[in-house]
Write an enzyme that holds these catalytic residues in place. Structure first.
Site, PDB file in Angstrom:
ATOM      1  N   GLY A  36       0.381  -1.196  -0.264  1.00 16.25           N
ATOM      2  CA  GLY A  36      -0.421   0.031   0.189  1.00 16.25           C
ATOM      3  C   GLY A  36       0.855   1.098  -0.189  1.00 16.25           C
ATOM      4  O   GLY A  36      -0.063   2.450  -0.005  1.00 16.25           O
ATOM      5  N   VAL A  37       2.163   1.092  -0.665  1.00 19.81           N
ATOM      6  CA  VAL A  37       2.952   2.396  -0.662  1.00 19.81           C
ATOM      7  C   VAL A  37       3.139   2.548  -1.560  1.00 19.81           C
ATOM      8  O   VAL A  37       3.885   4.072  -2.108  1.00 19.81           O
ATOM      9  CB  VAL A  37       4.449   2.195   0.562  1.00 19.81           C
ATOM     10  CG1 VAL A  37       4.443   1.946   2.149  1.00 19.81           C
ATOM     11  CG2 VAL A  37       5.133   1.321  -0.367  1.00 19.81           C
ATOM     12  N   GLY A  38       2.299   2.323  -2.740  1.00 24.09           N
ATOM     13  CA  GLY A  38       2.977   2.613  -3.931  1.00 24.09           C
ATOM     14  C   GLY A  38       3.701   2.474  -4.779  1.00 24.09           C
ATOM     15  O   GLY A  38       4.425   3.370  -5.709  1.00 24.09           O
ATOM     16  N   LYS A  39       4.067   1.162  -4.512  1.00 23.60           N
ATOM     17  CA  LYS A  39       5.397   0.465  -4.801  1.00 23.60           C
ATOM     18  C   LYS A  39       4.950  -0.091  -6.749  1.00 23.60           C
ATOM     19  O   LYS A  39       5.891  -0.086  -7.206  1.00 23.60           O
ATOM     20  CB  LYS A  39       5.454  -0.913  -4.703  1.00 23.60           C
ATOM     21  CG  LYS A  39       5.828  -1.576  -3.401  1.00 23.60           C
ATOM     22  CD  LYS A  39       6.937  -2.489  -3.274  1.00 23.60           C
ATOM     23  CE  LYS A  39       5.380  -3.810  -3.218  1.00 23.60           C
ATOM     24  NZ  LYS A  39       4.102  -3.479  -2.349  1.00 23.60           N
ATOM     25  N   THR A  41       2.864   1.675  -8.272  1.00 25.91           N
ATOM     26  CA  THR A  41       2.917   3.181  -9.242  1.00 25.91           C
ATOM     27  C   THR A  41       4.478   3.739 -10.289  1.00 25.91           C
ATOM     28  O   THR A  41       4.771   3.786 -11.201  1.00 25.91           O
ATOM     29  CB  THR A  41       2.095   3.979  -8.427  1.00 25.91           C
ATOM     30  OG1 THR A  41       0.905   3.649  -7.853  1.00 25.91           O
ATOM     31  CG2 THR A  41       1.801   5.558  -9.572  1.00 25.91           C
ATOM     32  N   ASP A  63       4.099 -10.008  -7.859  1.00 23.47           N
ATOM     33  CA  ASP A  63       2.492  -9.693  -6.932  1.00 23.47           C
ATOM     34  C   ASP A  63       1.786 -10.525  -7.077  1.00 23.47           C
ATOM     35  O   ASP A  63       1.077 -10.293  -7.927  1.00 23.47           O
ATOM     36  CB  ASP A  63       2.470  -7.962  -6.316  1.00 23.47           C
ATOM     37  CG  ASP A  63       2.142  -8.035  -4.677  1.00 23.47           C
ATOM     38  OD1 ASP A  63       1.304  -8.900  -4.609  1.00 23.47           O
ATOM     39  OD2 ASP A  63       1.686  -6.807  -5.415  1.00 23.47           O
ATOM     40  N   GLU A 245       6.024   6.905   8.214  1.00 24.10           N
ATOM     41  CA  GLU A 245       5.133   6.752   8.964  1.00 24.10           C
ATOM     42  C   GLU A 245       5.771   5.995   9.183  1.00 24.10           C
ATOM     43  O   GLU A 245       7.103   5.308   8.821  1.00 24.10           O
ATOM     44  CB  GLU A 245       3.567   6.280   8.543  1.00 24.10           C
ATOM     45  CG  GLU A 245       2.660   6.800   8.033  1.00 24.10           C
ATOM     46  CD  GLU A 245       1.304   6.608   7.912  1.00 24.10           C
ATOM     47  OE1 GLU A 245       1.241   4.985   7.636  1.00 24.10           O
ATOM     48  OE2 GLU A 245       0.570   6.934   7.449  1.00 24.10           O
ATOM     49  N   ASN A 272       6.774   8.276  -0.816  1.00 24.56           N
ATOM     50  CA  ASN A 272       5.276   8.973  -1.219  1.00 24.56           C
ATOM     51  C   ASN A 272       4.890   9.337  -0.247  1.00 24.56           C
ATOM     52  O   ASN A 272       4.015   9.680   0.448  1.00 24.56           O
ATOM     53  CB  ASN A 272       4.650   7.304  -1.987  1.00 24.56           C
ATOM     54  CG  ASN A 272       5.336   7.362  -3.306  1.00 24.56           C
ATOM     55  OD1 ASN A 272       5.499   7.871  -4.560  1.00 24.56           O
ATOM     56  ND2 ASN A 272       5.333   5.669  -3.776  1.00 24.56           N
ATOM     57  N   CYS A 283      -6.776  23.775   7.571  1.00 24.91           N
ATOM     58  CA  CYS A 283      -6.521  22.365   7.482  1.00 24.91           C
ATOM     59  C   CYS A 283      -6.094  21.705   8.534  1.00 24.91           C
ATOM     60  O   CYS A 283      -5.192  20.854   8.426  1.00 24.91           O
ATOM     61  CB  CYS A 283      -6.585  21.463   6.528  1.00 24.91           C
ATOM     62  SG  CYS A 283      -6.957  19.795   6.500  1.00 24.91           S
TER      63      CYS A 283
END
EC number: 3.6.-.-
Length: 340
Positions: A36-39, A41, A63, A245, A272, A283
Site C-alpha cells: 500500500g505504499v505505491g510500489k 505506481t 505480486d 510513517e 510517497n 486544515c
C-alpha cells in the site's frame, strides 16, 4: 549500507532516480516495500522513464495481487506483452507460487495414468517437494529462464510486499536441498520405482526421476547464475518505496539491512504520499499529518544520507492509465516543487 559502484559522489544527494536511469550497465531493478505504499505506481513509472533511455524494458509483477493490469488499464498475463502506446516497454504478471504440476505437466490428465490410483506419483512428489519453498523456487527459475531467453536490456521487478520480496535470494539453497533429497531417493528407489511406474513414469508429464533431476539441476544453474548477477552492483539495484510513517520506515530499515546482508545494492528510496499544505492553510488534519511526516522525513534523511531520497506528493487522483503514470514518472527524475 551499500552504494552503487558507478554512482558518483556528486550525484549521491540528488533527490531523483536519474542515477538509475543513467546507469547503463543495470540489467535487474527491484522495486519493493510494505503493502500500500505505491510500489506498483513507482515501478511502472520507473519503467516508463527507462524506456526513454533503453532499447527494451520488461516490467514483471511477482505480486500475487497483480496490479500492473490495473495501473496501465490493460490485461497482462504469463507472457510478455507490449504496453499500449510503447514500442519498447513490455509487461508480464507471473504467479510466484506456481505449482510443480504446472511446471512439469505435459497436458496429460492424471486420471489417464494407470498408476495414479495407487498414488505413486503423488507419493514421489510429496517426498521430493516436501522442502518449503521448492514450488516457488522452481517457478521463479522458470521465469528467469524465460526472461533470459527474451534478452531485454533491463528488467524491472514489481515485487510482492516485504516479507516475500527477498525470498528469491534463498532459492538456490532451497533447490540444492531438493536436489540432494531427490538424488538420495533416486539412488535408493529410482530403478525400482521407474520400473513399477513404467516407461511413462509416475510424475506429472510422465517424467521419470532422472528427467526430473535434470530439469531441477538446469533450473538451479539458471537461478545460481542470475543470483550472481543480483549481487553485482553494476548489474542490479533495489529501489525501496515507503511512506513517511513509523511502520513503513521500520520495514524499510529492516529491508535495507537484509539487502546489505545479501550484498545487494540499494541506494534509492522513494517516499510517497507526502502532504504539502499551502501556507496559512487552516486544515488541522493536513498540518498535523505534515508535521508527523516531516519528523519521519528528517529521520530518513539522517539514516540514509548517502541515498537518493525522492519525495513524491500525495495526489488528488489515483495514478492509473498511461497519461497519469507518465506525469507521475516525471517527478521521479525532476524533483517535485510544491505550490506556495
Amino acid at each position: 549500507m551499500s552504494s552503487a559502484a558507478v554512482v558518483h559522489h556528486d550525484d549521491l544527494m540528488e533527490p531523483t532516480l536519474q542515477s538509475i536511469i543513467n546507469q547503463k550497465t543495470l540489467r535487474w531493478i527491484f522495486v519493493g516495500g510494505k503493502g500500500g505504499v505505491g510500489k506498483t505506481t513507482t515501478s511502472c513509472s520507473l519503467a516508463i522513464q527507462l524506456a526513454k533511455a533503453r532499447k527494451s524494458v520488461l516490467l514483471i509483477s511477482t505480486d500475487p495481487a497483480h496490479n500492473l493490469s490495473d495501473a496501465f488499464g490493460q490485461k497482462f498475463g504469463k507472457e510478455a506483452r507490449l504496453v499500449d502506446g510503447y514500442s519498447n516497454l513490455s509487461a508480464m504478471e507471473i504467479d510466484p507460487n506456481g505449482s510443480i504440476q504446472d511446471l512439469l505437466a505435459s497436458g496429460e490428465a492424471q486420471g489417464e495414468d494407470p498408476m495414479a490410483g495407487l498414488g505413486m506419483g503423488n507419493m514421489m512428489q510429496d517426498l521430493a517437494f516436501s522442502i518449503p519453498g521448492v514450488d516457488e523456487a522452481m517457478s521463479f527459475a522458470e521465469v528467469l529462464k524465460q526472461v533470459k531467453s527474451l534478452s531485454y536490456e533491463v528488467i524491472v521487478f514489481d515485487t510482492a510486499p516485504t516479507g516475500h520480496t527477498l525470498r528469491f535470494l534463498q532459492f538456490p539453497t532451497v533447490l540444492e536441498k531438493a536436489l540432494a533429497k531427490l538424488s538420495q531417493l533416486s539412488s535408493q528407489f529410482g530403478p525400482m520405482l521407474n520400473s513399477i511406474l513404467g516407461a511413462r513414469g509416475g510424475l506429472p508429464g510422465g517424467q521419470n526421476i532422472d528427467e526430473l533431476l535434470q530439469k531441477m539441476e538446469s533450473l538451479r544453474e539458471t537461478i545460481s547464475e542470475v543470483n550472481t548477477q543480483f549481487k553485482n552492483p553494476d548489474m542490479t539495484t533495489f529501489v525501496c518505496v515507503c511512506i513517511a510513517e513509523f511502520l513503513s520506515l521500520y520495514e524499510t530499515e529492516r529491508m535495507i539491512q537484509e539487502l546489505t546482508s545479501y550484498s545487494i545494492d540499494t541506494h534509492a528510496i522513494v517516499v510517497n504520499q507526502l502532504l504539502f499544505p499551502k501556507k496559512g492553510s487552516e486544515c488541522e488534519q493536513c498540518n498535523a499529518r505534515r508535521k508527523m511526516q516531516q519528523k519521519y522525513l528528517e529521520q530518513i534523511e539522517e539514516l540514509y544520507e548517502d541515498f537518493n531520497v525522492v519525495r513524491m506528493p500525495l495526489l488528488v487522483e489515483e495514478v492509473r492509465g498511461k497519461e497519469k503514470l507518465e506525469k507521475f514518472s516525471e517527478m521521479l527524475v525532476h524533483p517535485y516543487v510544491p505550490p506556495q
